[in-house]
Design a protein around this motif. Structure first.
Motif, short mmCIF file in Angstrom:
data_model
loop_
_atom_site.label_atom_id
_atom_site.label_comp_id
_atom_site.label_asym_id
_atom_site.label_seq_id
_atom_site.Cartn_x
_atom_site.Cartn_y
_atom_site.Cartn_z
N SER A 61 -1.70 2.74 -2.72
CA SER A 61 -1.12 1.35 -1.84
C SER A 61 -1.61 0.72 -3.30
CB SER A 61 -1.44 1.33 -0.93
OG SER A 61 -2.20 0.15 -0.12
N ARG A 62 0.88 0.14 -3.14
CA ARG A 62 -0.15 -1.39 -3.57
C ARG A 62 1.74 -2.33 -3.75
NH1 ARG A 62 0.35 3.82 -7.43
NH2 ARG A 62 -1.45 3.18 -8.57
N PRO A 63 0.93 -2.53 -2.54
CA PRO A 63 2.29 -3.06 -1.84
C PRO A 63 2.69 -4.56 -1.98
CG PRO A 63 -0.03 -4.16 -0.87
CD PRO A 63 -0.37 -2.67 -1.50
N GLU A 64 4.34 -5.28 -2.21
CA GLU A 64 4.50 -6.00 -2.59
C GLU A 64 4.44 -7.22 -1.82
OE1 GLU A 64 5.70 -6.89 -5.04
OE2 GLU A 64 5.04 -4.69 -6.22
N PHE B 64 4.56 -13.39 1.59
CA PHE B 64 3.45 -13.36 3.14
C PHE B 64 3.39 -11.47 2.38
CE2 PHE B 64 3.72 -14.05 7.32
CZ PHE B 64 2.15 -13.27 7.51
N VAL B 65 2.29 -10.81 2.32
CA VAL B 65 2.32 -9.74 2.02
C VAL B 65 0.74 -9.25 3.08
CG1 VAL B 65 0.13 -10.21 0.23
CG2 VAL B 65 1.31 -8.06 -0.20
N CYS B 66 1.40 -7.80 3.35
CA CYS B 66 0.66 -6.92 3.90
C CYS B 66 -0.10 -6.19 3.16
CB CYS B 66 1.84 -6.00 4.95
SG CYS B 66 0.36 -5.05 6.09
N VAL B 67 -1.63 -5.96 3.78
CA VAL B 67 -2.69 -5.63 3.05
C VAL B 67 -2.59 -4.16 3.88
CG1 VAL B 67 -4.73 -5.11 1.23
CG2 VAL B 67 -3.25 -7.57 1.31
N PRO B 68 -2.69 -2.81 3.60
CA PRO B 68 -2.75 -2.19 4.57
C PRO B 68 -4.46 -1.63 4.32
CG PRO B 68 -0.98 -1.36 4.09
CD PRO B 68 -1.32 -2.62 2.96
N ALA B 69 -5.38 -1.26 5.37
CA ALA B 69 -6.29 -0.09 5.35
C ALA B 69 -6.36 0.63 4.49
CB ALA B 69 -6.93 0.48 6.55
N ALA C 176 -1.23 -18.11 -10.40
CA ALA C 176 -1.47 -18.08 -9.59
C ALA C 176 -1.34 -15.79 -9.13
CB ALA C 176 -2.31 -18.68 -8.69
N THR C 177 -2.45 -15.35 -9.13
CA THR C 177 -2.38 -13.92 -8.86
C THR C 177 -2.65 -13.61 -7.48
OG1 THR C 177 -3.94 -13.06 -10.31
CG2 THR C 177 -1.19 -13.89 -10.78
N ILE C 178 -2.72 -12.53 -6.96
CA ILE C 178 -3.38 -11.60 -6.04
C ILE C 178 -3.15 -10.60 -7.10
CG2 ILE C 178 -3.28 -13.00 -4.05
CD1 ILE C 178 -1.41 -10.85 -3.17
N ILE C 179 -4.69 -9.67 -6.15
CA ILE C 179 -4.67 -8.21 -6.48
C ILE C 179 -4.28 -7.70 -5.57
CG2 ILE C 179 -6.90 -6.21 -7.02
CD1 ILE C 179 -7.88 -7.73 -8.33
N CYS C 180 -3.30 -6.92 -5.85
CA CYS C 180 -3.01 -5.90 -4.21
C CYS C 180 -2.42 -4.20 -5.50
CB CYS C 180 -1.56 -6.16 -4.02
SG CYS C 180 -1.61 -7.46 -2.48
N GLY C 181 -3.92 -3.52 -4.90
CA GLY C 181 -4.00 -2.05 -5.59
C GLY C 181 -4.24 -1.76 -6.56
N SER C 182 -4.22 -0.95 -7.10
CA SER C 182 -4.77 -0.53 -8.36
C SER C 182 -3.65 -0.16 -9.54
CB SER C 182 -6.07 0.84 -8.57
OG SER C 182 -5.05 1.69 -7.88
N THR C 183 -4.45 0.03 -10.72
CA THR C 183 -2.36 0.26 -11.36
C THR C 183 -3.23 1.75 -12.10
OG1 THR C 183 -4.60 -0.79 -13.42
CG2 THR C 183 -3.14 -2.31 -12.63
N THR C 184 -4.04 2.46 -11.48
CA THR C 184 -3.89 4.05 -11.87
C THR C 184 -4.17 4.70 -10.74
OG1 THR C 184 -5.43 6.01 -13.24
CG2 THR C 184 -6.23 3.70 -12.63
#
Length: 315
Positions: A213-216, A161-166, A123-131
């Motif tokens: 923004s590319r949170p881990e 646990f991941v924080c996803v800023p605005a 399973a994965t989540i999307i956190c940010g863009s690759t470009t």
């Protein structure tokens, strides 16, 4: 005022999985992918479940008993808790910060965080863009492929646990059950919906998008009922904080002049204060008012305790 158990508001989006139904014993043919468990946002306000305030909407209770609930916190924002069970990928979204939300939506910033309660293999989540190439991102948004082409896929497992800023491009992936701890707004700009045909909000989404923004995730490890008691910081943000606590037997928590939201994410927890007790099966949440002073968590369990910060506290 004792701990407040709140009646969940259940919703069945097109991407719903079955984990909420399974964990909460909900039968029938409708899979509920979202459960708004603590919210005072218009249209999503929870009612109190049981106790002396049974049936009272949380926003009404907050108006009538503000200082008891909020303590010395400014404003009326309550940390929002949403449980999400993804059978399919959620739409790729972005949320506005405080300035944009106030200026354009009469709302507040929506920064969120996800604690992974369950995750299927791979399973994965999307956190940010690759470009950072906004032109490329806009071209992909035009044909609803931005998630596939430029979504930054991050593997997740139980206890992450991941924080996803605005401003962060993000989406929960298929096969994930997550408990969302978030700030006080609810405005969502959908940029990609995987061809499902729902309304998109591309222009506003790009106005608030922060490609950098590319949170881990923080890897806290899966809940182990036989493991030692511990407390770890899961999320630190200027608007809210979330700690993950593994309890054995019972332990007391001081409130420090503000409310806590307590969410059970492993085992079963019991919250007790001088004025009442509530039971929290896995994925259920309760609001402990500041006036309680302290509370006791009983049971072998993992809980998330979330609370709003004071101005400048977590800068």
């Amino acid at each position: 005022m004792g701990p407040l158990l709140l009646k969940p508001n259940l919703i069945s989006p097109v991407w719903s999985g079955d984990a909420i139904n399974r964990l909460r014993g909900i039968g029938g043919d409708v899979a509920y992918g979202e459960s708004f468990d603590v919210s005072v946002h218009e249209g999503l306000v929870n009612d109190v479940e049981g106790g002396p305030y049974d049936g009272t909407p949380l926003d009404v209770l907050l108006t009538e008993h503000r200082s008891e609930i909020m303590g010395d916190l400014e404003g009326d924002g309550i940390v929002q808790i949403i449980t999400m069970s993804a059978g399919q990928n959620l739409s790729v979204q972005v949320h506005p910060d405080e300035a944009y939300a106030q200026a354009h939506e009469n709302d507040h910033e929506k920064t969120e965080s996800w604690y992974i309660v369950e995750a299927k293999p791979n399973a994965t989540i999307i956190c940010g863009s690759t470009t950072d190439d906004v032109s490329a991102l806009r071209a992909a948004a035009a044909d609803d492929t931005i998630g596939e082409k430029y979504g930054r896929r991050v593997p997740v497992s139980e206890g992450d646990f991941v924080c996803v800023p605005a401003g962060t491009l993000h989406a929960l992936g298929a096969g994930v059950l997550a408990l969302e701890v978030g700030s006080f707004g609810f405005c969502t700009y959908r940029i990609c919906d995987w061809g499902r045909g729902r309304e998109l909000h591309v222009e506003k989404g790009f106005e608030v998008l922060r490609t950098q923004s590319r949170p881990e995730p923080v890897h806290l490890g899966a809940y182990d009922p036989a493991g030692p008691a511990s407390v770890c910081r899961g999320v630190t943000h200027r608007l809210f904080v979330a700690d993950v606590a593994d309890g054995r037997g019972s332990w007391e928590q001081e409130l420090d002049g503000r409310y806590h939201v307590v969410s059970c994410v492993g085992g079963t927890a019991r919250l007790r204060s001088a004025e009442g007790t509530v039971e929290l099966p896995c994925t259920r949440s309760a609001l402990v008012p500041a006036s309680a002073g302290s509370y006791v968590v009983e049971g072998d369990c993992r809980v998330i305790r979330s609370y709003a910060t004071r101005p400048g506290e977590e800068e």
